[in-house]
Design a protein around this motif. Structure first.
Motif, mmCIF file in Angstrom:
data_model
loop_
_atom_site.group_PDB
_atom_site.id
_atom_site.type_symbol
_atom_site.label_atom_id
_atom_site.label_comp_id
_atom_site.label_asym_id
_atom_site.label_seq_id
_atom_site.Cartn_x
_atom_site.Cartn_y
_atom_site.Cartn_z
ATOM 1 N N CYS A 62 15.837 32.977 9.646
ATOM 2 C CA CYS A 62 17.033 33.812 9.546
ATOM 3 C C CYS A 62 18.115 33.340 10.516
ATOM 4 C CB CYS A 62 16.697 35.279 9.811
ATOM 5 S SG CYS A 62 15.657 35.979 8.530
ATOM 6 N N ARG A 63 17.708 32.897 11.675
ATOM 7 C CA ARG A 63 18.686 32.380 12.636
ATOM 8 C C ARG A 63 19.369 31.142 12.078
ATOM 9 N NH1 ARG A 63 16.798 31.768 18.770
ATOM 10 N NH2 ARG A 63 18.613 32.918 19.477
ATOM 11 N N LEU A 64 18.568 30.320 11.447
ATOM 12 C CA LEU A 64 19.094 29.102 10.849
ATOM 13 C C LEU A 64 20.163 29.444 9.816
ATOM 14 C CD1 LEU A 64 18.438 26.108 10.988
ATOM 15 C CD2 LEU A 64 16.800 26.450 9.149
ATOM 16 N N LYS A 65 19.839 30.438 9.026
ATOM 17 C CA LYS A 65 20.753 30.840 7.974
ATOM 18 C C LYS A 65 22.046 31.398 8.580
ATOM 19 C CE LYS A 65 20.432 33.503 3.700
ATOM 20 N NZ LYS A 65 19.477 34.201 2.840
ATOM 21 N N ILE A 66 21.891 32.215 9.607
ATOM 22 C CA ILE A 66 23.072 32.791 10.256
ATOM 23 C C ILE A 66 23.934 31.677 10.845
ATOM 24 C CG2 ILE A 66 23.866 34.180 12.211
ATOM 25 C CD1 ILE A 66 21.372 35.928 11.786
ATOM 26 N N ARG A 67 23.277 30.766 11.553
ATOM 27 C CA ARG A 67 24.025 29.670 12.171
ATOM 28 C C ARG A 67 24.751 28.861 11.136
ATOM 29 N NH1 ARG A 67 19.692 27.676 16.012
ATOM 30 N NH2 ARG A 67 19.717 29.462 17.388
ATOM 31 N N ARG A 68 24.051 28.600 10.054
ATOM 32 C CA ARG A 68 24.662 27.795 9.020
ATOM 33 C C ARG A 68 25.882 28.498 8.469
ATOM 34 N NH1 ARG A 68 20.563 25.522 4.851
ATOM 35 N NH2 ARG A 68 20.299 23.793 6.283
ATOM 36 N N HIS A 69 25.745 29.794 8.278
ATOM 37 C CA HIS A 69 26.884 30.549 7.767
ATOM 38 C C HIS A 69 28.058 30.493 8.730
ATOM 39 C CE1 HIS A 69 24.977 33.165 4.418
ATOM 40 N NE2 HIS A 69 24.948 31.883 4.179
ATOM 41 N N HIS A 70 27.749 30.462 10.007
ATOM 42 C CA HIS A 70 28.841 30.453 10.974
ATOM 43 C C HIS A 70 29.423 29.068 11.181
ATOM 44 C CE1 HIS A 70 27.336 34.454 12.594
ATOM 45 N NE2 HIS A 70 28.473 34.629 11.996
ATOM 46 N N GLN A 71 28.527 28.095 11.165
ATOM 47 C CA GLN A 71 28.957 26.792 11.627
ATOM 48 C C GLN A 71 29.285 25.793 10.547
ATOM 49 O OE1 GLN A 71 25.823 25.563 14.127
ATOM 50 N NE2 GLN A 71 26.231 27.101 15.681
ATOM 51 N N SER A 72 28.483 25.799 9.461
ATOM 52 C CA SER A 72 28.669 24.631 8.626
ATOM 53 C C SER A 72 29.894 24.776 7.755
ATOM 54 C CB SER A 72 27.422 24.293 7.828
ATOM 55 O OG SER A 72 27.088 25.379 7.041
ATOM 56 N N HIS A 73 30.848 24.073 8.180
ATOM 57 C CA HIS A 73 32.129 23.987 7.563
ATOM 58 C C HIS A 73 31.953 23.401 6.161
ATOM 59 C CE1 HIS A 73 36.328 23.478 7.444
ATOM 60 N NE2 HIS A 73 36.246 22.155 7.315
ATOM 61 N N GLY A 74 32.633 23.956 5.174
ATOM 62 C CA GLY A 74 32.506 23.419 3.828
ATOM 63 C C GLY A 74 33.852 23.348 3.122
ATOM 64 N N PHE A 75 33.887 22.592 2.057
ATOM 65 C CA PHE A 75 35.129 22.446 1.303
ATOM 66 C C PHE A 75 35.474 23.745 0.583
ATOM 67 C CE2 PHE A 75 33.348 18.022 1.026
ATOM 68 C CZ PHE A 75 34.227 17.486 1.954
ATOM 69 N N VAL A 76 36.756 23.989 0.467
ATOM 70 C CA VAL A 76 37.195 25.171 -0.268
ATOM 71 C C VAL A 76 37.676 24.740 -1.655
ATOM 72 C CG1 VAL A 76 38.820 27.084 -0.313
ATOM 73 C CG2 VAL A 76 37.886 26.279 1.865
ATOM 74 N N PHE A 77 37.053 25.314 -2.668
ATOM 75 C CA PHE A 77 37.475 25.036 -4.042
ATOM 76 C C PHE A 77 38.360 26.186 -4.510
ATOM 77 C CE2 PHE A 77 33.363 22.481 -5.214
ATOM 78 C CZ PHE A 77 33.717 21.517 -4.280
ATOM 79 N N ASN A 78 39.652 26.063 -4.260
ATOM 80 C CA ASN A 78 40.551 27.164 -4.601
ATOM 81 C C ASN A 78 40.729 27.368 -6.092
ATOM 82 O OD1 ASN A 78 41.339 28.362 -2.212
ATOM 83 N ND2 ASN A 78 42.615 26.591 -1.696
ATOM 84 N N ALA A 79 40.832 26.265 -6.789
ATOM 85 C CA ALA A 79 41.303 26.363 -8.166
ATOM 86 C C ALA A 79 40.190 26.227 -9.193
ATOM 87 C CB ALA A 79 42.321 25.258 -8.403
ATOM 88 N N VAL A 80 40.290 27.021 -10.224
ATOM 89 C CA VAL A 80 39.580 26.681 -11.448
ATOM 90 C C VAL A 80 40.692 26.231 -12.364
ATOM 91 C CG1 VAL A 80 38.353 27.598 -13.428
ATOM 92 C CG2 VAL A 80 37.723 28.312 -11.141
ATOM 93 N N GLY A 81 40.712 24.972 -12.720
ATOM 94 C CA GLY A 81 41.921 24.469 -13.370
ATOM 95 C C GLY A 81 41.715 23.852 -14.725
ATOM 96 N N GLU A 82 42.548 22.932 -14.987
ATOM 97 C CA GLU A 82 42.675 22.245 -16.259
ATOM 98 C C GLU A 82 41.342 21.717 -16.792
ATOM 99 O OE1 GLU A 82 44.857 20.716 -19.422
ATOM 100 O OE2 GLU A 82 45.294 22.214 -17.892
ATOM 101 N N VAL A 83 40.646 20.977 -15.944
ATOM 102 C CA VAL A 83 39.429 20.303 -16.392
ATOM 103 C C VAL A 83 38.396 21.326 -16.851
ATOM 104 C CG1 VAL A 83 37.514 18.832 -15.672
ATOM 105 C CG2 VAL A 83 39.830 18.331 -14.876
ATOM 106 N N PHE A 84 38.165 22.316 -16.009
ATOM 107 C CA PHE A 84 37.194 23.357 -16.340
ATOM 108 C C PHE A 84 37.621 24.109 -17.597
ATOM 109 C CE2 PHE A 84 35.505 27.610 -16.275
ATOM 110 C CZ PHE A 84 34.215 27.479 -15.804
ATOM 111 N N ASN A 85 38.847 24.592 -17.580
ATOM 112 C CA ASN A 85 39.307 25.434 -18.690
ATOM 113 C C ASN A 85 39.326 24.698 -20.022
ATOM 114 O OD1 ASN A 85 39.577 27.810 -17.246
ATOM 115 N ND2 ASN A 85 41.607 27.206 -16.479
#
Ligand code: ADP
Ligand code: MG
Length: 703
Positions: free
Chosen positions: A240-263
């Motif tokens: 659980c600590r691992l999970k918490i840390r990961r949630h706090h620390q591991s920076h990830g890419f933000v996928f803002n858009a659902v766009g043309e390709v998907f749609n």
């Protein structure tokens, strides 16, 4: 470092009665390195020495028994190497034989006739005589007159250890010695007081004493319960600590858009509407990818539940956000099939898909590698070849691992290292992982489940047939083929007996051919020893419907998709594990037609095999099957757990103790939600203990 921890970390050879030679052996044979290891080397059972049996009441099926009687006769029998001492022991009710094959000279000298002995050992029956070989034997004194007044711990030992005098009993003596040297206070508590109270657990020090030297069954049970809980609780705190840390620390890419390709794909090219479960899972993934943290998600879905489409749509979202994606499969065939399937689905879209396996060589390989690093390849599909250093992406945003149980943990971790910011990771598995196992092994991953099959599927009918019924089975296949369907016949193949297995496969193929002669019928044979090209041609002929029967080894276990196939015959079913059988069965039942799975076995079946066959015939539910599988095989054998190193449990069993596991999980979550850094005074024992256990923190890169 305080005195106490230094005592427990002493090398085992410094313990009285051990020494360098035995120390070495203890390290090699049973992995005991320190005093602490010995303390944690628990007895696997106890024998009740408080009970004395009467010879006349023994039926011969008892295991260990204790009797009291006089030796009325002794004789050395046999010649040379088979020389042995046989003594007759008699109590008021009858007689048994005691036998010594080794050390008999000494026994002959020291045993006395017509005095009372207390004898303890394993009972066996030789012809119609009850026998005990190499019993423990003590003169009856006042102390032992009514039996010994405690439970005797039994420790696991090995032949090599026994030769050096380290019998189960001697190991017991060593730990009794050690316990004598230790003071109760020297073993520090590591569970917070409120938890001890809530679960009525005995203190840690007491538990160590009582597990080795219990006065009663009840005491032993309570000690085990405390230590089991400790194992599960500490593991859950870590996870659980691992999970918490990961949630706090591991920076990830933000996928803002659902766009043309998907749609564009979703609206114009998707061949079917998503099921409710597929939609829900897609939403869960979508949510993860906008948080700014790295996604680590496990997607579970039974065979045929439609994970591939979810994977594809997920990859399209990555592409819409300017990233690339990859899809890693465990076998060449499956990678190839993913490539074919995805290419076909995407053929009228601008998305560029490429395939990279060990077989893509020379110029073709160079081109793909170059296009991947340039970013012109949007989706790279492949086997573990994707993990190699030469494979570099311009901007990898989403890594999907299909059928993850085939990959080791370390392999998966390497996906992380493709970028500075790790890609989002989606791990897909068709082996439903029992909830308890998921909690332990994948406890730090978020889990999504596809629990709904695409519409129109008919449940597969599964039957058990034996060798006697083979002609009928062949006729049945003929009938199905006449209706336009296809059939698989699968043979087991394991490394250890590969040559014989291939022989069986070839023999099987010839037999099938005799039943189904050309040109009316055509058969594909596919196995791992064929050249890749041949394998693929044979496979493609079956996929295209040019052959009606595919005779194969388990290479087809994962992923092959031929909806027209309606019969799965599994040869030597007894040699497959349940999960594997379920995977194989999942190759049929993919079309609208009624499908059949025929489990062939020899005429006689062992108990476990019978059980497996029974389960398969009874249910199609992957979760039920995986629970049963774990029960039959034990969690240590479950795929994926061996490499993980997470199931380092000595006492607890995540199947049998699943209720306790769930409680420990809940308890750990509660503590960490209230005190994430474990700073409250009541949590101090726990944080201090964890600080001494740093070596285990290599857990941090599990997926
Ligand atoms: P698995 O989860 O075992 O990987 P697949 O993704 O191979 O399953 O899907 C199994 C079959 O079901 C494929 O033929 C696929 O095209 C089909 N399928 C998937 N989703 C749907 C759906 N929503 N409706 C109808 N068919 C579907
Ligand atoms: Mg699949």
């Amino acid at each position: 470092m305080n005195l106490i921890s230094s005592i427990l970390s002493n090398p085992i050879e410094y313990l009285k009665g051990v020494g360098p030679q035995r120390g070495e052996l203890l390290r090699k044979e049973i992995n005991l390195h320190t005093f602490r290891d010995l303390l944690e080397y628990y007895p696997f059972r106890y024998v009740d020495r408080t009970k004395v049996d009467k010879i006349a009441h023994l039926s011969g099926i008892e295991d260990f028994v204790q009797i009291r009687g006089r030796i009325v006769y002794m004789e050395v029998m046999g010649e040379k190497r088979s020389k042995r001492l046989v003594a007759t022991l008699q109590d008021e009710t009858g007689r048994i034989e005691l036998v010594w094959f080794q050390g008999w000279q000494w026994m002959e000298k020291s045993l006395r006739q017509n005095v009372s002995y207390l004898v303890f050992g394993r009972l066996s029956q030789f012809n119609s005589t009850l026998q005990m070989a190499h019993p423990e034997i003590d003169l009856v004194t006042e102390e032992t007159a009514t039996g010994k007044q405690h439970l005797e711990p039994v420790y696991y030992t090995t032949e090599k250890l026994k030769v050096k005098g380290l019998t189960a009993k001697a190991i017991g003596k060593l730990s009794a010695n050690l316990l004598q040297q230790l003071q109760l206070a020297e073993i520090r508590e590591n569970i917070p007081q409120p938890v001890l109270q809530a679960f009525r657990l005995m203190p840690r020090a007491q538990a160590f004493f009582k597990i080795h030297l219990p006065a009663s069954e009840e005491e032993a049970k309570q000690a085990q319960r405390r230590l089991k809980f400790e194992e599960l609780f500490l593991a859950q705190i870590r996870i659980c600590r691992l999970k918490i840390r990961r949630h706090h620390q591991s920076h990830g890419f933000v996928f803002n858009a659902v766009g043309e390709v998907f749609n564009n794909f979703y609206n114009n090219h998707m061949p079917f509407p998503l099921t409710g479960a597929q939609k829900r899972v897609l939403k869960e993934i979508r949510k993860d990818t906008v948080t700014g943290r790295q996604m680590n998600r496990l997607l579970q879905g039974d065979v045929g539940s439609g994970k591939t489409m979810v994977a594809l749509l997920t990859l399209l979202i990555a592409i819409d956000n300017g990233f690339q994606g990859c899809l890693m499969a465990p076998t060449e065939i499956l990678a190839q099939q993913h490539y074919n399937g995805l290419s076909e689905l995407l053929k009228d879209t601008p998305v560029k898909v490429a395939l990279l396996t060990g077989n893509v060589k020379g110029k073709a390989r160079k081109t793909i590698l170059a296009e991947t690093i340039e970013g012109t390849v949007h989706i790279l599909i492949g086997t573990h070849a994707l993990l190699e250093n030469e494979v570099k992406f311009k901007h990898l945003g989403m890594a999907i691992v299909d059928e993850q149980h085939r990959f080791g943990v370390a392999q998966r971790a390497r996906l992380w290292e493709k970028n500075n910011t790790p890609p989002h990771i989606l791990v897909m598995t068709a082996t439903p992982i029992p909830r308890t196992l998921a909690m332990t092994v994948y406890g730090d991953l978020d889990v999504s489940v596809i629990d709904e099959m695409p519409p129109g599927r008919k449940p597969i009918t599964t039957v058990h047939r034996t060798e006697f019924q083979r002609p009928q089975v062949m006729d049945f296949i003929k009938e199905e083929i006449r209706k336009g369907r296809q059939a698989y016949i699968v043979y087991p193949l394991i490394e250890e007996s590969a040559n014989m297995d291939y022989e069986n496969l070839t023999k099987g193929y010839e037999e099938v051919k005799a039943f189904f002669p050309e040109p009316k019928y055509y058969i594909s044979m596919v196995h791992g020893r064929q050249p890749q090209a041949q394998k693929e041609t044979n496979m493609q002929r079956f996929v295209a419907g040019d052959t009606q029967i595919m005779v194969a080894t388990t290479v087809i276990e994962v992923g092959v998709n031929v909806p027209n196939a309606s019969v799965m015959v599994i040869e030597s079913t007894e040699r497959f594990g349940l999960s594997q059988l379920h995977q194989l069965r999942g190759r049929v039942g993919r079309g609208a037609e009624q499908s059949f799975c025929i489990l062939m076995t020899g005429n006689k079946l062992g108990k476990d095999s019978q059980e497996r066959v029974k389960v398969m015939v009874k249910t199609n539910d992957g979760f039920v099957i995986s629970e049963k599988d774990m029960e039959l095989r034990g969690p240590g054998d479950m795929e994926g757990t061996r490499q993980s190193g997470l199931l380092d449990l000595k006492l607890a069993d995540i199947v049998q103790d699943r209720a306790m596991l769930a409680a420990a999980r809940e308890c750990a979550e509660k503590i960490l939600s209230e005190d994430p850094e474990l700073e409250l005074p009541e949590n101090k024992p726990l944080s201090e203990y964890l600080a001494t256990q740093r070596s285990k923190s290599s857990w941090s890169k599990i997926s």
